[in-house]
Structure formats: C-alpha cells, structure tokens
Write an enzyme that holds these catalytic residues in place. Sequence first.
Site, PDB file in Angstrom:
ATOM      1  N   PHE A 148       1.239  -1.386   0.407  1.00 59.09           N
ATOM      2  CA  PHE A 148      -0.088  -0.097  -0.134  1.00 59.09           C
ATOM      3  C   PHE A 148       0.457   0.941  -0.092  1.00 59.09           C
ATOM      4  CE2 PHE A 148       0.730   1.340   4.718  1.00 59.09           C
ATOM      5  CZ  PHE A 148       1.419   0.134   4.853  1.00 59.09           C
ATOM      6  N   PRO A 191      -4.266  -1.263   1.333  1.00 51.05           N
ATOM      7  CA  PRO A 191      -4.132  -2.954   0.678  1.00 51.05           C
ATOM      8  C   PRO A 191      -5.659  -3.125  -0.222  1.00 51.05           C
ATOM      9  CG  PRO A 191      -3.612  -2.399   3.131  1.00 51.05           C
ATOM     10  CD  PRO A 191      -4.361  -1.708   2.385  1.00 51.05           C
ATOM     11  N   SER A 203      -5.372   1.562  11.149  1.00 51.17           N
ATOM     12  CA  SER A 203      -3.878   1.545  10.683  1.00 51.17           C
ATOM     13  C   SER A 203      -3.658   0.821   9.326  1.00 51.17           C
ATOM     14  CB  SER A 203      -4.150  -0.359  11.467  1.00 51.17           C
ATOM     15  OG  SER A 203      -2.448  -0.154  11.493  1.00 51.17           O
ATOM     16  N   CYS A 204      -3.224  -0.002   8.877  1.00 47.20           N
ATOM     17  CA  CYS A 204      -2.308   0.239   7.829  1.00 47.20           C
ATOM     18  C   CYS A 204      -3.378  -1.000   7.015  1.00 47.20           C
ATOM     19  CB  CYS A 204      -0.820  -0.062   7.811  1.00 47.20           C
ATOM     20  SG  CYS A 204      -0.003  -1.582   8.297  1.00 47.20           S
ATOM     21  N   VAL A 205      -3.623  -1.826   8.248  1.00 49.78           N
ATOM     22  CA  VAL A 205      -4.569  -3.213   7.397  1.00 49.78           C
ATOM     23  C   VAL A 205      -5.863  -3.112   7.963  1.00 49.78           C
ATOM     24  CG1 VAL A 205      -3.153  -4.962   6.601  1.00 49.78           C
ATOM     25  CG2 VAL A 205      -3.331  -4.748   8.823  1.00 49.78           C
TER      26      VAL A 205
END
Lengths: 422, 103
Positions: free
Chosen positions: A349, A355, B101-103
């Site tokens: 990402f 993602p 968050s990133c996920v």
Amino acid sequence: MKKLLIIGAGTAGTMMLNKLHRTLPAKEWEITIVDKDLLHYYQPGFLFIPFGIYKPEQVVKSKEEFFPKEATAIWDEVSQVIPEKNEVRLASGKVLAYDVLIIASGTTPRPAETPGLNGNLWYKDIFDFYSYEGSTLLAKKLEDWQGGRLVINLAETLIKCPVAPLEFAFLADAYFTNKGMRDKVEILYVTPLSGAFTKPVATEVLSGLLDKKKIQVIPDFYLERVDEERKEIVSYDEQRVPFDLLVSVPVNMGADFVEESNMGDDDDLNFIPTNKHTLQAKEFDNIFVIGDATNVPTSKAGSVAHFMAETLQENVLNYIEEKPLEASFDGHANCFIETGFGKATLIDFNYDTEPLPGKYPLPVFGPMNLLKESRLNHAGKLMFRWIYWHRLLTGKELPVSSNMSNAGKEKQHRPHEDPVVV
Amino acid sequence: MTETMNTNSIIEMSSEGYLKDPMQWTPEVAHTIAKEEGIELTDLHFKVLLYLREQFLNDVRLSIRRIGKSGIVTIKEFYSLFPGGPLKKSSRIAGIPKPASCV
Ligand SMILES: Cc1cc2nc3c(=O)[nH]c(=O)nc-3n(C[C@H](O)[C@H](O)[C@H](O)COP(=O)(O)OP(=O)(O)OC[C@H]3O[C@@H](n4cnc5c(N)ncnc54)[C@H](O)[C@@H]3O)c2cc1C
C-alpha cells in the site's frame, strides 16, 4: 571538505551510508555515521524468537560489517542537535559539525511511559517482543508456561511494524496448537483501534482468520495503566482485562535527543516533522529524516525505510547540487503478515491506496498472493532475513520498485476511502 | 452509500458512515451525526471537533494521545465527551476519515 553526518546506523542509516558513499564525490565530501550501539539487530526476527523459530544469535551482527571500509564511524550517543549552529552534541561532550545531516535514529519501546507496565511483573508475567531482551526472555517464559489467559495489548496506535502484534497472535495460536496445549490457552488481542483490521478491504478479506484461530478481539481499549495486584490492564474508561501473561507493545518513541533538541511533533513521541514526499525536515533545509524517526503517515517498517532510501539518495544529491528536491516518496509499504502453520499473507500500500487483493509481481520471486494466506508468502518472509543482511543494508538494488505499482491488483468496486493515519 | 440528512442537502458517506468529502461538513451535519451516536453536542465538543478538523486539514495524524496533549481536553474528558471509542466517534462527527491502521 564538506561534511555529511548520519545519526543512527540501523536499517535506514546503514543503507544511506552505503548509497551515499557510492555516489558522493569522495574528494569533496566526508561522510560520518554515529551510533550508540555496536550491534545491528534484525528486528523482524524478534517476532520469531519467542516461538523458538529463530535463535537469538541469528538476528545479531556487528554494525561495522555493513559499512564501507573507508567510512568514519563514531560510537557515541547523540545528546542534542543544534540546527542553528549545524552542530550535533554527543554524550561524551564531543561536538560534530555538519553541512548536511541525515537523522535515522528509529524508535524504541518505552514501557516506563505506562504506570505499572515495567514494575514488579516486568519480565515475570509481562513481556515485550520489540526488543532483543524482551523477545529472548519471552522465549524462555513460553517454554515452561502451563497456559492461561494470554493477552496481547498495543499501548498506542502509532507503533512500528503495526502488523507484528497480530502476527504474534497468529504464531502463538500455532505454537500452542503444536505443543498440544491450545485448549489450555485463551488468546486475547486488545487494541486501541476499532478492530484488529481497520481498512475496509483487509477487514473483509482477513478478519475470518481471527475467528478461525479463536483469537478474541477487544477493540477501542486505550491503555492507561496496569493494575499489578489484580493482574489487569486498565483503560482510560476503566475497562479491565485480566491476564496471566501479558505481551505488551509499549508506547514507541523516537530518540530522546529529539526532545532535547525541541525537534519533535505535537504527539510528544519524539517523531520529527518531515515532508512526506521529499523527506526533508519541515523546519530545516539541510536536515533530512528517514525511517522510523519521521512523522510521515505511512507504516514504520524496514521495507518503508528501503523505499525511502531511494528517494532520499536522489534528494540529498539534488540538495547538494542546489537543484529542486524532485524525487518524491509515495508512502510505499510492503509487509508480509505471518499467519502461522507455515503460511503468510502479504500487503502492499501507499499514502493513497489501501491494501488490495491480487498478485504482487516480482521479477525474481514471481507472483505472490496479496491479502491471501499462502506458503509462498511465508517463504518470502523468511527469505527477507537473507535479503536484509546480504542486499538491503549495503544498499544494493532489490528486484522491487520503490514506488507502488497497481499492476496485478484486483480492481475494487469501492473507491479508496480513508488514508492511512497510523 | 449516500445518505440524506436533515440539513436539506445530500452528504455522501462511506460504507462505514464517515463523510466522503470533509469539506461538506457543517455544524448541522455534526449535530445530525452526533444524534445518531447518542451525543448532545456542547461548546466543548465543538472545540474538540474544530481542533480535529484543523489538524486533519494540516495533514496531521490524529491520535487520542495528541488530543490529550492539545490543551483542550484531557484524555479522560475526551472519553466522557465521546464515550466508547472517542477518536472514531469524534472523527465521524467532525467529518474527517476514520482513524485506521495499515490493514
Ligand atoms: C518485532 C518487530 C517486527 C518487525 N517486522 C518487520 C517486518 O516484517 N518487515 C519490515 O519491513 N519491518 C519490520 N519491522 C520494523 C523494522 O525493523 C524497522 O522499521 C526498521 O528497522 C527501521 O529502521 P530505522 O533505521 O529507522 O531504525 P533502526 O533500525 O531501529 O535504527 C536506529 C538506530 O539509531 C541508533 N540511535 C538511536 N538513538 C541514538 C542516539 N541518540 N545516538 C546514536 N545512535 C542512536 C540506534 O542504536 C539504532 O542503531 C519490525 C520491527 C519489530 C520490532
């Protein structure tokens, strides 16, 4: 001679040292690196040590092994940067002058920030795995642990490698299953965020894993303190979660000299305001910041430091040649997520794209599966240690591009909604 | 997802109930979302909301910790203003994206 100084010989600083050593004219520029610690730790390996998958000695080497022969290294702690004078003060009292400064001092866990966390129970029933000491002591603890409530808690949202605690939960499930004692262990994942996954597509694709592995998630829990007597973690709104064994990811902070130099942002976590594209410090033209030390809104990860290094190398040269800082970092991050039992998933990402599922096209490793569990991804994660020691640190080319690519990704019906803020 | 609100205008919301365009935010929008969350907005709520918006528009990453350091409210006060998940609730009411968050 002009002076380029690098603070920190971890992942990012070592890469920059090697890259700039190869590109800056040696007759005009003297490059110096300063670090307080002689040993280089492969931090992604800290995740595997508690489960006996890596031995501690597999993750440590001498820092100097990765420096160019001619490099000047100073082993001392930076105590303050004085940008107005272009000077760096060291703990020994020595002062170093610079024309260009690169700050690569990373971030470390700070259990002392939370009352009760590193008190009487620290390294008895409370452990971290973000440090060499913590992960090796936790390995010993797990060896003889008879079971009970294992609580994994993130003290803060802004931590390095944000997926590592989740990977820890997955690996713990596999570890206790393989030991034949999974029925004696309750695994709880307690997070200040709204869930273990927060991005719409990742949540849809991955949250089933938690149910499957019987990992209970307690969201919206922001840790205030640890009640040592009752062995409970306590949130700001007085929720209490009892534990037998607490695996904590303590508050992560940047180096103390950042505070001492008044260079940190308003979070008071000692992260330095940095232009998210050029990697120049927002307030100082001749200071650049890379890796975990920045406050840019992407993950704090080794892969990110690697992608940043390409941009920074170009921009340092641009700066020196008085050209515009044209190289632009896009926030690219690429992380394997271990899911246990020899499998892993992979996410890719940047600042603008969450993602997504699909294939990750790599010339050497071939297509890896994004947002999907596979054995190949796990092999990739383990391979990363070799790449790290043999290619990444010495700043050699890797078979991946530094800007993110959408080739191989499945188009989503839903447009990107929320930027990554953690 | 598109939601019609009581404000005589159409505000686009994400699937998770956050404004798609933070610039469509008005105090009336805030009142409407707050009602859904069961919160009656006071002046102090608005001070926090405006702080969040200002930080967001300056590209700042928001956290409960930062709000506790803002000088506007302490972390405990922040929890009493927006009980449960204060950062996600206040972000929704302030018309800015979900903290993630990133996920
Ligand atoms: C458990 C765990 C798992 C991880 N897993 C992954 C993963 O799977 N993939 C991934 O990409 N990343 C992962 N990471 C993150 C990755 O290790 C870091 O993001 C990366 O090492 C950051 O590099 P850095 O150079 O910014 O900081 P570091 O590598 O931490 O280096 C900072 C250096 O600065 C030095 N320093 C600090 N303060 C001073 C001072 N005052 N004076 C002198 N020197 C100083 C330190 O000694 C250190 O050498 C993981 C991290 C952890 C903890």
